[in-house]
Design an enzyme around this catalytic site. Structure first.
Site, PDB file in Angstrom:
ATOM      1  N   GLY A  12       0.775  -1.232   0.000  1.00 58.38           N
ATOM      2  CA  GLY A  12       0.000   0.000   0.000  1.00 58.38           C
ATOM      3  C   GLY A  12       0.808   1.286   0.000  1.00 58.38           C
ATOM      4  N   SER A  13       2.045   1.228  -0.497  1.00 59.41           N
ATOM      5  CA  SER A  13       2.834   2.474  -0.466  1.00 59.41           C
ATOM      6  C   SER A  13       2.285   3.526  -1.424  1.00 59.41           C
ATOM      7  CB  SER A  13       4.316   2.197  -0.746  1.00 59.41           C
ATOM      8  OG  SER A  13       4.538   1.904  -2.103  1.00 59.41           O
ATOM      9  N   ASN A  14       1.712   3.102  -2.532  1.00 61.50           N
ATOM     10  CA  ASN A  14       1.089   4.093  -3.424  1.00 61.50           C
ATOM     11  C   ASN A  14      -0.147   4.704  -2.771  1.00 61.50           C
ATOM     12  OD1 ASN A  14       2.322   4.479  -6.270  1.00 61.50           O
ATOM     13  ND2 ASN A  14       2.563   2.286  -5.870  1.00 61.50           N
ATOM     14  N   ARG A  91      -5.801  -8.044  -8.514  1.00 57.63           N
ATOM     15  CA  ARG A  91      -6.858  -8.851  -9.139  1.00 57.63           C
ATOM     16  C   ARG A  91      -7.237  -8.228 -10.473  1.00 57.63           C
ATOM     17  NH1 ARG A  91      -7.000 -13.592  -7.438  1.00 57.63           N
ATOM     18  NH2 ARG A  91      -9.095 -13.880  -8.274  1.00 57.63           N
ATOM     19  N   LEU A  93      -9.858  -7.164 -13.073  1.00 57.20           N
ATOM     20  CA  LEU A  93     -11.285  -6.859 -13.014  1.00 57.20           C
ATOM     21  C   LEU A  93     -11.951  -7.294 -14.313  1.00 57.20           C
ATOM     22  CD1 LEU A  93     -11.040  -3.291 -11.444  1.00 57.20           C
ATOM     23  CD2 LEU A  93     -11.524  -5.460 -10.282  1.00 57.20           C
ATOM     24  N   HIS A 109       0.740   1.032 -13.159  1.00 60.03           N
ATOM     25  CA  HIS A 109       1.393  -0.194 -13.606  1.00 60.03           C
ATOM     26  C   HIS A 109       2.897   0.055 -13.679  1.00 60.03           C
ATOM     27  CE1 HIS A 109       1.863  -4.006 -15.693  1.00 60.03           C
ATOM     28  NE2 HIS A 109       2.697  -3.387 -16.512  1.00 60.03           N
ATOM     29  N   GLU A 174       6.818   6.283  -8.914  1.00 57.94           N
ATOM     30  CA  GLU A 174       5.392   5.911  -8.931  1.00 57.94           C
ATOM     31  C   GLU A 174       4.593   6.837  -8.016  1.00 57.94           C
ATOM     32  OE1 GLU A 174       4.134   1.835  -8.544  1.00 57.94           O
ATOM     33  OE2 GLU A 174       6.115   1.069  -9.040  1.00 57.94           O
TER      34      GLU A 174
HETATM   35  C1  GAR Z   1       3.589  -1.083  -7.325  1.00 56.16           C
HETATM   36  O1  GAR Z   1       4.891  -1.171  -7.855  1.00 56.16           O
HETATM   37  C2  GAR Z   1       2.571  -1.057  -8.426  1.00 56.16           C
HETATM   38  O2  GAR Z   1       2.991  -0.339  -9.572  1.00 56.16           O
HETATM   39  C3  GAR Z   1       2.430  -2.511  -8.749  1.00 56.16           C
HETATM   40  O3  GAR Z   1       2.493  -3.171  -7.498  1.00 56.16           O
HETATM   41  C4  GAR Z   1       3.251  -2.384  -6.583  1.00 56.16           C
HETATM   42  C5  GAR Z   1       2.396  -2.136  -5.371  1.00 56.16           C
HETATM   43  O4  GAR Z   1       3.128  -1.494  -4.370  1.00 56.16           O
HETATM   44  N1  GAR Z   1       1.209  -2.783  -9.430  1.00 56.16           N
HETATM   45  C6  GAR Z   1       1.037  -3.809 -10.248  1.00 56.16           C
HETATM   46  O5  GAR Z   1       1.913  -4.612 -10.490  1.00 56.16           O
HETATM   47  C7  GAR Z   1      -0.328  -3.895 -10.886  1.00 56.16           C
HETATM   48  N2  GAR Z   1      -0.435  -5.041 -11.723  1.00 56.16           N
HETATM   49  P1  GAR Z   1       2.371  -0.747  -3.182  1.00 56.16           P
HETATM   50  O6  GAR Z   1       1.364  -1.753  -2.610  1.00 56.16           O
HETATM   51  O7  GAR Z   1       3.436  -0.420  -2.207  1.00 56.16           O
HETATM   52  O8  GAR Z   1       1.674   0.457  -3.755  1.00 56.16           O
END
Ligand code: GAR
Length: 210
Positions: A12-14, A91, A93, A109, A174
């Site tokens: 969940g850092s984003n 997941r 969708l 992504h 990101e």
């Molecule tokens: C992030 O790098 C995001 O871009 C990627 O998962 C990571 C989640 O990190 N997303 C995908 O691969 C989507 N298919 P986070 O939980 O720390 O945000």
């Protein structure tokens, strides 16, 4: 304010970067829920500790993708979000769900789409020998990782990079790119054009290099 639901599956850092941007800048954004498909997502603890509504919809408890999607749709409809931000939501969708929320689901992504859709993007970048890697924030369409691009962030590939070092160096980019997209959304500046591209009013560029 705009209402946003943030969907996560793990760290969940984003999501955290988005929530911190809203708080620090007092953006007109109401994060109506942080929803995870996994009860053990670390991001849920952070969200709860920071006073956000955090909830679980465990995909494992549903017998099919369609059943999960229907429950997710009902959960989201009840909250009436303007936007649904996927932030490490792992997941896929289904097309019906995506069409129901057409133009309102946004994903981040970890590649410079349209290259490297799907999983293991850092491995793919290294094995293809590309010299720039990055991330893409895009509208979600039924075709996985193919929707209209809102913004991108790029980083150079360095000698000795591994999937882990690339991922770690990309992550702060990101966060910056997704936070900027949320500012634009809050300001009502993001428009999906009829030709399938995106326009952001007043944005001179939608690309960053980290
Ligand atoms: C992030 O790098 C995001 O871009 C990627 O998962 C990571 C989640 O990190 N997303 C995908 O691969 C989507 N298919 P986070 O939980 O720390 O945000």
């Amino acid at each position: 304010p705009i209402r946003v639901a943030i969907l996560i599956s793990g760290r969940g850092s984003n999501m955290q970067a988005l929530a911190e941007t809203v708080a620090a800048e007092d953006l007109p954004v109401d994060i109506c829920t942080v929803l995870s498909n996994r009860a053990d997502a670390a991001g849920l603890d952070w969200a709860r500790a920071h006073g956000l509504h955090a909830d679980v919809l465990a995909h494992r408890e549903f017998g099919s993708r369609d059943a999960f999607d229907a429950a997710l749709r009902a959960r989201l409809d009840a909250l009436a979000p303007d936007y649904i931000l996927l932030a490490g939501f792992m997941r896929v969708l289904g097309a019906d769900l995506v069409r129901h929320f057409e133009g309102r689901i946004i994903n981040i992504h970890p590649s410079l789409l349209p290259v490297f859709p799907g999983l293991h993007t850092h491995e793919q970048a290294l094995s293809q020998g590309v010299q720039w890697h990055g991330c893409t924030v895009h509208f979600v369409t039924p075709e996985l990782d193919h929707g209209p691009i809102i913004a991108q962030g790029a980083i150079p590939v360095l000698d000795g990079d591994t999937p882990d070092t690339l991922a770690a160096r990309l992550l702060p980019v990101e966060h910056r790119v997704y936070a900027q997209v949320l500012r634009w959304l809050a300001q009502g500046r993001v428009q999906l054009l009829a030709d399938g591209r995106v326009s952001v009013a007043g944005a001179a560029h939608r690309a960053w290099a980290g």
